[in-house]
Design a protein around this motif. Structure first.
Motif, mmCIF file in Angstrom:
data_model
loop_
_atom_site.group_PDB
_atom_site.id
_atom_site.type_symbol
_atom_site.label_atom_id
_atom_site.label_comp_id
_atom_site.label_asym_id
_atom_site.label_seq_id
_atom_site.Cartn_x
_atom_site.Cartn_y
_atom_site.Cartn_z
ATOM 1 N N ASP A 31 0.820 -1.293 0.125
ATOM 2 C CA ASP A 31 0.077 -0.066 0.046
ATOM 3 C C ASP A 31 0.682 1.358 0.024
ATOM 4 O OD1 ASP A 31 -2.357 -1.522 -0.132
ATOM 5 O OD2 ASP A 31 -2.620 -1.148 2.032
ATOM 6 N N SER A 32 2.024 1.193 0.467
ATOM 7 C CA SER A 32 2.896 2.356 0.511
ATOM 8 C C SER A 32 3.975 2.004 -0.430
ATOM 9 C CB SER A 32 3.657 2.281 1.877
ATOM 10 O OG SER A 32 2.851 2.636 2.963
ATOM 11 N N ILE A 58 9.600 7.050 6.798
ATOM 12 C CA ILE A 58 8.267 8.087 6.472
ATOM 13 C C ILE A 58 8.120 7.943 5.058
ATOM 14 C CG2 ILE A 58 7.514 10.412 6.622
ATOM 15 C CD1 ILE A 58 10.168 10.789 8.371
ATOM 16 N N VAL A 59 6.584 7.488 4.789
ATOM 17 C CA VAL A 59 6.242 7.770 3.598
ATOM 18 C C VAL A 59 5.133 8.739 3.435
ATOM 19 C CG1 VAL A 59 5.047 6.293 1.901
ATOM 20 C CG2 VAL A 59 6.586 5.063 3.124
ATOM 21 N N ALA A 60 5.182 9.680 2.623
ATOM 22 C CA ALA A 60 4.301 10.751 2.463
ATOM 23 C C ALA A 60 3.688 10.717 1.106
ATOM 24 C CB ALA A 60 4.997 12.280 2.473
ATOM 25 N N ASN A 61 2.223 10.678 1.315
ATOM 26 C CA ASN A 61 1.615 10.493 0.131
ATOM 27 C C ASN A 61 1.045 11.854 -0.582
ATOM 28 O OD1 ASN A 61 -0.386 9.702 -1.853
ATOM 29 N ND2 ASN A 61 -1.417 8.147 -0.526
ATOM 30 N N PHE A 91 11.560 10.104 -4.170
ATOM 31 C CA PHE A 91 10.127 10.285 -4.609
ATOM 32 C C PHE A 91 9.861 9.597 -5.687
ATOM 33 C CE2 PHE A 91 6.262 12.388 -5.767
ATOM 34 C CZ PHE A 91 6.122 13.229 -4.834
ATOM 35 N N THR A 92 8.655 8.670 -5.656
ATOM 36 C CA THR A 92 8.199 7.921 -6.841
ATOM 37 C C THR A 92 6.974 7.723 -6.556
ATOM 38 O OG1 THR A 92 8.844 6.059 -8.270
ATOM 39 C CG2 THR A 92 9.164 5.801 -5.729
ATOM 40 N N GLY A 93 5.900 7.513 -7.536
ATOM 41 C CA GLY A 93 4.840 7.092 -7.360
ATOM 42 C C GLY A 93 3.890 7.886 -6.464
ATOM 43 N N ASP A 94 4.218 9.277 -6.777
ATOM 44 C CA ASP A 94 3.516 10.104 -5.915
ATOM 45 C C ASP A 94 3.634 10.252 -4.610
ATOM 46 O OD1 ASP A 94 1.845 11.291 -7.955
ATOM 47 O OD2 ASP A 94 0.219 10.081 -7.810
ATOM 48 N N ARG A 95 4.696 9.518 -3.885
ATOM 49 C CA ARG A 95 5.068 9.383 -2.657
ATOM 50 C C ARG A 95 6.326 9.942 -2.457
ATOM 51 N NH1 ARG A 95 2.878 4.317 -3.501
ATOM 52 N NH2 ARG A 95 0.831 3.833 -2.617
ATOM 53 N N LEU A 96 6.826 10.403 -1.097
ATOM 54 C CA LEU A 96 8.037 10.604 -0.576
ATOM 55 C C LEU A 96 8.469 9.617 0.200
ATOM 56 C CD1 LEU A 96 10.536 12.703 -0.366
ATOM 57 C CD2 LEU A 96 9.237 13.414 1.685
ATOM 58 N N TYR A 97 9.751 9.214 0.040
ATOM 59 C CA TYR A 97 9.977 8.168 0.936
ATOM 60 C C TYR A 97 11.482 8.752 1.702
ATOM 61 C CZ TYR A 97 7.313 5.020 -1.576
ATOM 62 O OH TYR A 97 6.261 4.336 -2.416
ATOM 63 N N GLU A 98 11.310 8.729 3.088
ATOM 64 C CA GLU A 98 12.549 9.009 3.797
ATOM 65 C C GLU A 98 13.067 8.112 4.840
ATOM 66 O OE1 GLU A 98 11.900 12.774 5.880
ATOM 67 O OE2 GLU A 98 13.979 13.029 6.279
ATOM 68 N N LEU A 99 14.078 7.373 4.502
ATOM 69 C CA LEU A 99 14.568 6.444 5.694
ATOM 70 C C LEU A 99 15.629 7.122 6.433
ATOM 71 C CD1 LEU A 99 13.685 4.437 2.994
ATOM 72 C CD2 LEU A 99 15.139 3.009 4.091
#
Lengths: 147, 195
Positions: free
Chosen positions: B31-32, B74-77, B134-142
């Motif tokens: 989902d994320s 952190i997954v920001a949609n 940032f991919t698929g409308d989402r920001l990913y921050e590890l």
């Protein structure tokens, strides 16, 4: 002259090519430098997309630090028999490309086992990209050098 | 950008540290659109991220801790917004860089996506390795953070965490060739092989 390539050969080639494509860049590693670690194997975790070798290194004061070394994928290591050759507690010498920020980790290059045998992790050409003569021993066990 | 790094830090410290022997495994969240490896199962919470422009988006936060290492994803949609991905990456980098001294920062690639990887020495003595994509409308921050007093200890685990990131489809399928996340070797040998 005729030259025939079987479908099976093509299939194998495609599979190997797929595995050779790294899933990420190695930007955090300084591939222009190589360092060596002398220590004991803590753990070998064979897993995709990358396997990991943990080595316990003692510095000159006897303080232990655990280093995490990134290896190739599970298939590559299994082909080379890593799971039968490396055991916890083994005394090893590891050559690696260190992390740029000085953390206890690196990109694996090769390991020398207690019997003197040297292994790589099957990533092949491009893996050993260190500048000749740039290998710096970390383990006359000067240790982590304040990292 | 406002993202609650204090919340993350407190969460990371508050989660009881687990001292069990390392047992890394992959956790997948279709989902994320993301999968990553951790030594312990993460806790999942929800928050929000507010850009300087005022755009507010929901986030899902995956947090875990083992010994002195706190892990978070952190997954920001951003679905439904019209942000420029590179600008969001830059703003995220700027925000987290302000939490300490940047030891190292570089462009990086995961599954063909270009992002940033940073190493930060924080004022409180902790060290963080950060990956921003940032991919698929989402920001990913590890963020893999080793905590004081000996922030060097465990620093190798944070690179393992960072390097395990991969992006997956809604169905959980790989976005690249290969069999990432699968323990073992050739087909038929898929069992654990920890030595």
């Amino acid at each position: 002259m005729s030259f025939r390539v079987s479908r099976f050969t093509v299939l194998i080639g495609v599979c190997l090519a797929g595995q050779a494509v790294a899933h990420h860049s190695f930007a955090m590693f300084d591939r222009s430098r190589s360092e060596t670690l002398n220590g004991k194997v803590k753990e070998l975790d064979i897993i995709n997309p990358h396997s990991w070798l943990k080595v316990i290194v003692k510095d000159a004061q006897g303080k232990e630090s655990t280093w995490s070394l990134e290896l190739g994928g599970a298939s590559q290591l299994s082909r080379l028999g890593w799971d039968k050759l490396i055991h916890p507690g083994d005394s090893v010498t590891v050559t690696m490309h260190p992390l740029r920020d000085g953390s206890y980790g690196g990109q694996f290059v090769s390991v020398t086992l207690p019997d003197g045998k040297t292994l790589n992790d099957g990533r092949g050409p491009g893996q050993n990209t260190a500048t000749p003569g740039a290998t710096a021993p970390r383990s006359q066990n000067t240790g982590p050098q304040g990292r | 950008m406002r993202i609650n790094y204090l919340f993350l830090l407190v969460t990371g410290i508050a989660i009881a540290p687990v001292h069990a022997e390392s047992s890394w495994q992959e956790y997948s969240y279709p989902d994320s659109g993301v999968a990553f490896q951790l030594p312990v199962a993460p806790k999942v919470s929800n928050d929000k991220l507010i850009l300087q422009s005022g755009i507010s988006v929901p986030t899902t936060v995956y947090s875990a801790r083992q010994d002195n290492v706190a892990y978070s994803v952190i997954v920001a949609n951003f679905a439904g917004t019209s942000v420029e991905p590179r600008a969001v990456i830059n703003e995220t980098e700027k925000t987290i860089s302000a939490t300490g001294t940047v030891a190292f920062s570089v462009d990086a690639r995961v599954d063909g996506e270009i992002g940033r990887q940073l190493s930060i020495n924080a004022a409180d003595g902790s060290r963080a390795k950060v990956a921003i994509f940032f991919t698929g409308d989402r920001l990913y921050e590890l963020i893999g953070r080793t905590l004081p007093p000996d922030a060097a200890a465990g620093s190798g685990e944070t690179i393992r965490f960072q390097e395990s990131l991969r992006f997956i489809s809604q169905s959980g399928a790989e976005l690249r060739k290969g069999r990432p996340g699968v323990r073992g070797g050739p087909p038929g040998n898929a069992g654990p092989r920890r030595r």
